[in-house]
Scaffold this motif. Structure first.
Motif, short mmCIF file in Angstrom:
data_model
loop_
_atom_site.label_atom_id
_atom_site.label_comp_id
_atom_site.label_asym_id
_atom_site.label_seq_id
_atom_site.Cartn_x
_atom_site.Cartn_y
_atom_site.Cartn_z
N UNK A 29 1.03 -1.08 0.12
CA UNK A 29 -0.01 -0.09 0.08
C UNK A 29 0.90 1.11 0.07
N UNK A 30 0.63 2.04 -0.83
CA UNK A 30 1.54 3.24 -1.05
C UNK A 30 0.85 4.41 -0.14
N UNK A 31 1.87 5.36 0.20
CA UNK A 31 1.36 6.48 0.97
C UNK A 31 0.47 7.22 0.07
N UNK A 32 -0.65 8.12 0.89
CA UNK A 32 -1.57 8.86 0.23
C UNK A 32 -0.84 10.10 -0.28
N UNK A 33 -0.98 10.61 -1.56
CA UNK A 33 -0.49 11.76 -1.88
C UNK A 33 -1.61 12.83 -1.98
N UNK A 34 -1.40 14.06 -1.72
CA UNK A 34 -2.32 15.02 -1.74
C UNK A 34 -3.15 14.91 -3.03
N UNK A 35 -4.41 14.90 -2.98
CA UNK A 35 -5.26 15.16 -4.04
C UNK A 35 -5.61 13.97 -4.74
N UNK A 36 -5.11 12.72 -4.09
CA UNK A 36 -5.36 11.55 -4.85
C UNK A 36 -6.66 10.81 -4.27
N UNK A 37 -7.35 10.18 -5.10
CA UNK A 37 -8.52 9.30 -4.77
C UNK A 37 -8.16 7.96 -4.55
N UNK A 38 -8.40 7.55 -3.27
CA UNK A 38 -8.12 6.41 -2.50
C UNK A 38 -9.30 5.43 -2.72
N UNK A 39 -9.48 4.29 -3.30
CA UNK A 39 -10.48 3.30 -2.88
C UNK A 39 -10.02 2.16 -2.38
N UNK A 40 -10.84 1.64 -1.39
CA UNK A 40 -10.63 0.37 -0.69
C UNK A 40 -11.75 -0.52 -0.67
N UNK A 41 -11.84 -1.77 -0.87
CA UNK A 41 -12.89 -2.69 -1.04
C UNK A 41 -12.68 -3.69 0.14
N UNK A 42 -13.78 -4.30 0.69
CA UNK A 42 -13.66 -5.43 1.74
C UNK A 42 -15.14 -5.78 1.75
N UNK A 43 -15.45 -7.08 2.01
CA UNK A 43 -14.32 -8.05 2.14
C UNK A 43 -13.91 -8.50 0.96
N UNK A 44 -12.44 -8.96 0.84
CA UNK A 44 -11.81 -9.30 -0.28
C UNK A 44 -10.82 -10.64 0.05
N UNK A 45 -11.36 -11.81 -0.35
CA UNK A 45 -12.64 -12.34 -1.01
C UNK A 45 -14.05 -12.03 -0.17
N UNK A 46 -15.04 -12.05 -1.25
CA UNK A 46 -16.50 -11.39 -0.62
C UNK A 46 -17.38 -12.84 -1.10
N UNK A 47 -18.37 -12.63 -0.62
CA UNK A 47 -19.40 -13.77 -0.76
C UNK A 47 -20.79 -13.23 -1.38
N UNK A 48 -21.36 -12.20 -0.68
CA UNK A 48 -22.63 -11.62 -0.90
C UNK A 48 -22.55 -10.00 -1.09
#
Length: 426
Positions: free
Chosen positions: A335-354
């Motif tokens: 995971x890279x450090x957040x730079x100013x102005x960057x849009x950060x997306x996170x998904x969970x859970x991964x793997x997922x079921x429903x």
């Protein structure tokens, strides 16, 4: 291995002593000839995670206990040992592919413990060998893979159909092709692999699995794990045994480090980088160390400008031996450090079921679009929503209808693709 209709598991009963020094403990050690028969369920529910089976007297005075450790990707265990086909003294679990069509990787994994029959205490073998025989495919849409953890040495034929990869440290997977090789034969070296063990009373994990394409036929796959010293001609020894492989992100760079404790005929390493965990590019070459049987430490610094615009980066090692053969390490994510102005997306859970949660931050208001697509780019689900400056949290529900496998989730804001991530449906 073969399906119910094609399997002819005829194993030649010639066995020779491995002259390889891998099975040497002070003096030459001859791997025992184990007999795996008459499995009995001793605890848990048959075919389910946690089920424990006893194979009595694999050698005189020693029992083998096999525990189902994990079932993944829609696989199921049809039988822990099927002697209808094949060689009766081998361990022959039957693993069914997922019951619905789709691109997938599925497996059943086991833990093996050896115990003294009289006392129940752990039994340590000076050496033993686990040989997987006839790792192939159904001639159409299914190919098999096997994996075992903790081996002191791994041997394949110099000419082999098997692709070797590292799941994690000292956990090596061998994947066959779609081609089917009739029958099962210890002398058919191109589809065989030997895992050699020294001074141990267990194997922490053994996997039997299948990789399917989108139009495969649901089927049982018969496997053949043979605890006997099967010799290969023109053999090839896996050159490198890893101790560690990791990467640490700093403000403007990533430091990649790895340590080996055994190198045989190793020539060089290439460090490869990817931003999608699929397409990799070489970013540096490191020559092999001088200590073949001692620990060697390596390091490479990645300070490419591309890192500034990314939220996550993936690395793997490509190891090349003196004959030009290449093997790959496991893939690590940083995971890279957040730079100013960057849009950060996170998904969970991964793997997922429903359900799938999608969290991201934006620098302004606008219209957002979330798309889930198959690995070949076909859009399956699209959902639009208004986004606001700062933190946003979306949830996609009812995803249990998706077939197990790998997908891509894409975030688009105001018509611009912001992020793509790989997700896995269990």
């Amino acid at each position: 291995m073969k399906t119910t209709s094609t399997l002819v598991c005829k194993l030649f009963t010639f066995f020779t002593i491995l002259f390889l020094n891998v099975l040497v403990v002070k003096a030459q050690c001859i791997a025992p000839l184990m007999v795996w028969q008459s499995a009995v369920l001793v605890s848990g529910t048959s075919g389910q995670i946690g089920a424990e089976y006893k194979f009595p007297s694999v050698i005189a005075g020693v029992d083998a206990f096999v525990t189902v450790k994990d079932i993944a990707g829609g696989a199921s265990l049809t039988s822990v040992d099927d002697n209808t086909f094949g060689y009766s003294e081998a361990w022959q679990p039957v693993v069914k592919t997922p019951t619905s069509q789709g691109v997938s990787s599925s497996y059943v994994s086991f833990k093996i413990d050896f115990k003294d029959s009289a006392t129940g205490s752990n039994h340590t073998f000076p050496c033993f060998q686990l040989s997987f025989i006839d790792v192939d495919g159904d001639n159409q849409h299914v190919k098999e893979f096997v994996a075992a953890k903790g081996a002191n040495q791994i041997v394949v034929s110099n000419v082999t159909t098997l692709a070797l990869s590292t799941i994690s440290f000292n956990f090596i997977q061998a994947t066959g092709t779609f081609h089917n090789y009739p029958g099962i034969d210890t002398s058919a070296y191109v589809t065989n692999i030997n895992y050699n063990y020294i001074n141990t009373d267990h194997i922490d994990e053994v996997r039997f699995g299948n990789i399917t394409d989108s139009v495969f036929t649901v089927q049982d796959r018969y496997s053949c794990g043979y605890f006997r010293p099967i010799t290969m001609t023109n053999f090839y020894v896996l050159p490198v045994k890893y101790v560690s492989f990791n990467a640490i992100a700093e403000e403007n760079a990533v430091i990649i480090k790895w340590v080996t404790e055994q190198e045989v005929n190793n020539n060089y390493f290439e460090v490869e980088r990817s931003f999608d965990a699929s397409t990799f590019t070489a970013i540096g070459t490191i020559m092999a160390g001088f200590g073949a049987f001692s620990k060697n430490s390596y390091q490479l610094i990645d300070n490419a400008k591309e890192l500034m615009s990314k939220t996550i980066v993936y690395y793997r090692l490509k190891q090349v031996d003196n004959m030009g053969k290449a093997t790959y390490s496991n893939i690590i994510a940083v995971k890279l450090p957040v730079q100013q102005g960057r849009v950060v997306m996170q998904t969970s859970p991964n793997p997922f079921t429903e359900n799938l949660n999608i969290r991201f931050t934006t620098t302004g208001n606008g219209l957002g679009e979330i798309t889930i697509a198959s690995i070949n780019g076909q859009k399956i689900i699209t959902q639009q929503t208004a986004v606001t400056k700062g933190y946003n949290n979306l949830q996609l529900n009812g995803l249990n209808r998706l077939a197990p496998g790998m997908y891509t989730v894409q975030l688009i804001i105001n018509g611009t693709i912001i992020s793509n991530q790989k997700i896995i449906k269990n």
